[in-house]
Design a protein around this motif. Sequence first.
Motif, short mmCIF file in Angstrom:
data_model
loop_
_atom_site.label_atom_id
_atom_site.label_comp_id
_atom_site.label_asym_id
_atom_site.label_seq_id
_atom_site.Cartn_x
_atom_site.Cartn_y
_atom_site.Cartn_z
N ILE A 207 0.76 -1.16 -0.18
CA ILE A 207 0.10 -0.16 0.15
C ILE A 207 0.85 1.26 0.08
CG2 ILE A 207 -1.89 -0.97 1.09
CD1 ILE A 207 -1.20 0.10 3.65
N ASN A 208 2.16 1.11 0.42
CA ASN A 208 3.02 2.27 0.71
C ASN A 208 3.98 2.64 -0.78
OD1 ASN A 208 2.26 2.88 3.15
ND2 ASN A 208 3.41 1.41 4.07
N THR A 209 3.57 1.61 -1.88
CA THR A 209 4.68 1.91 -2.89
C THR A 209 4.21 3.09 -3.68
OG1 THR A 209 5.01 -0.66 -2.76
CG2 THR A 209 5.20 0.59 -4.95
N HIS A 210 5.04 3.67 -4.26
CA HIS A 210 4.68 4.68 -5.18
C HIS A 210 4.12 4.25 -6.60
CE1 HIS A 210 8.10 7.17 -3.13
NE2 HIS A 210 7.03 7.33 -2.44
N ARG A 211 3.25 4.78 -7.21
CA ARG A 211 2.68 4.46 -8.42
C ARG A 211 3.14 5.33 -9.54
NH1 ARG A 211 2.70 0.31 -8.28
NH2 ARG A 211 0.88 -0.40 -9.36
N LEU A 212 3.00 4.75 -10.70
CA LEU A 212 3.28 5.42 -12.04
C LEU A 212 2.21 6.53 -12.04
CD1 LEU A 212 4.40 5.96 -14.81
CD2 LEU A 212 3.30 3.93 -15.75
N ASP A 213 2.76 7.78 -12.36
CA ASP A 213 1.63 9.09 -12.23
C ASP A 213 1.25 9.04 -13.83
OD1 ASP A 213 0.10 11.03 -11.72
OD2 ASP A 213 1.80 12.54 -11.34
N ALA A 214 0.31 8.32 -14.19
CA ALA A 214 -0.08 8.50 -15.68
C ALA A 214 -1.60 7.84 -15.50
CB ALA A 214 0.69 7.79 -16.53
N ALA A 218 -5.33 5.59 -20.32
CA ALA A 218 -4.28 5.80 -21.68
C ALA A 218 -3.57 4.89 -21.92
CB ALA A 218 -3.70 7.36 -21.72
N LEU A 219 -2.91 4.36 -20.93
CA LEU A 219 -2.05 3.25 -20.80
C LEU A 219 -2.49 1.97 -21.30
CD1 LEU A 219 -0.03 3.90 -17.32
CD2 LEU A 219 0.76 4.49 -19.87
N ALA A 220 -3.84 1.73 -20.77
CA ALA A 220 -4.54 0.49 -21.26
C ALA A 220 -4.63 0.67 -22.81
CB ALA A 220 -5.78 0.33 -20.38
N GLN A 221 -5.21 1.80 -23.34
CA GLN A 221 -5.56 1.77 -24.72
C GLN A 221 -4.06 1.67 -25.77
OE1 GLN A 221 -7.17 5.85 -25.38
NE2 GLN A 221 -9.18 5.08 -24.54
N VAL A 222 -3.08 1.98 -25.06
CA VAL A 222 -1.70 1.61 -25.85
C VAL A 222 -1.38 0.25 -25.63
CG1 VAL A 222 0.86 2.06 -25.86
CG2 VAL A 222 -0.75 3.93 -25.30
N HIS A 223 -1.61 -0.32 -24.67
CA HIS A 223 -1.55 -1.72 -24.42
C HIS A 223 -2.34 -2.54 -25.45
CE1 HIS A 223 -0.75 -5.53 -22.41
NE2 HIS A 223 -1.78 -5.67 -21.89
N GLY A 224 -3.55 -2.24 -25.59
CA GLY A 224 -4.47 -2.97 -26.18
C GLY A 224 -4.36 -2.77 -27.84
#
Length: 323
Positions: A207-214, A218-224
Amino acid sequence: MPFTSLVARLPFPSAAVQRAVGVAAVLAQALIGVTGSIVRVTGSGLGCPTWPQCVAGSLVPVNHPGIHALNQWIEFGNRLLTGVVIVVAAVAVVTAWRVQIDHPRRTRLVKLAWTMPGGVVLQAVVGGMTVLAKLEWWTVAIHFLATTPLVWLAVLLLRAFREGDEPARPLVPASGRAILVALAVVLWLVLAAGTTVTGAGPHSGDINTHRLDAPVEALAQVHGGLLVLYLLLLAIFGLQLLRVGAPKSLWQRYTAVWVVAVAQGVLGSLQYALGVPEAMVSFHVLGAMALIIATATLWTGSRDRGPAVSLEPAPKQPELATT
């Protein structure tokens, strides 16, 4: 070398044993990727907050303030599985080595086998760095992506046990091989894009881990979109197979890739629509491993290295008569 003479005393591995070792290598490399996802979605990434120890002063889980025992054992179990992967990798090396003793020209087989323990050691180091970096999203991404070439190499090893060492004779035209190379590159890009979705998503491993700020959308669309490109290249490759009248075995491998890729796309879309439930994340990772295996199998089936020459021990040389 003393160890060579020790290996030479082992029974020659039968064709069935060689195949079993190759299959075990593929499954072990793929499974460690799946169990890593279980660690992440259960929030157990820092169940063992140090490395190589689990907690300071102990290699195994012990009562520790602020860390749930279940999370400790999930993370520790993943570390123990690494030991199983090392054992499988060592067996692969010994098996390939024993084959080469009878068939000295099988140097390629031994080189492929050595990538298994070498890769596991590299992964252990990367995993340790990931823990020490407190599961920063990009370290988790590197840890996962480092697994992908090992799964691919394990498929090559499995194939190497069943084929010869002649120069590769392509079963598709040069344009088809180029498309296959592009297919492998796009597959890796699909996987890399998937790690960014994970990095910005809800399952961080802690729960304390930093996340990618994006934006996840949009990231899922690139992935798909990259998966769609993969499928487009796969369709073009199929036209190449039609053009040359590819053998039935190659068509079977090609069909298997389509089945796995479409199923993975459907699973990913459903996972996103349902809000990324934990269990579906691990199934999606399992699908990713299956897609790597299927694509690598298509790769190996698109060329011929001649018949297998080492499924049986080398004929014994007749003893010279003495006077």
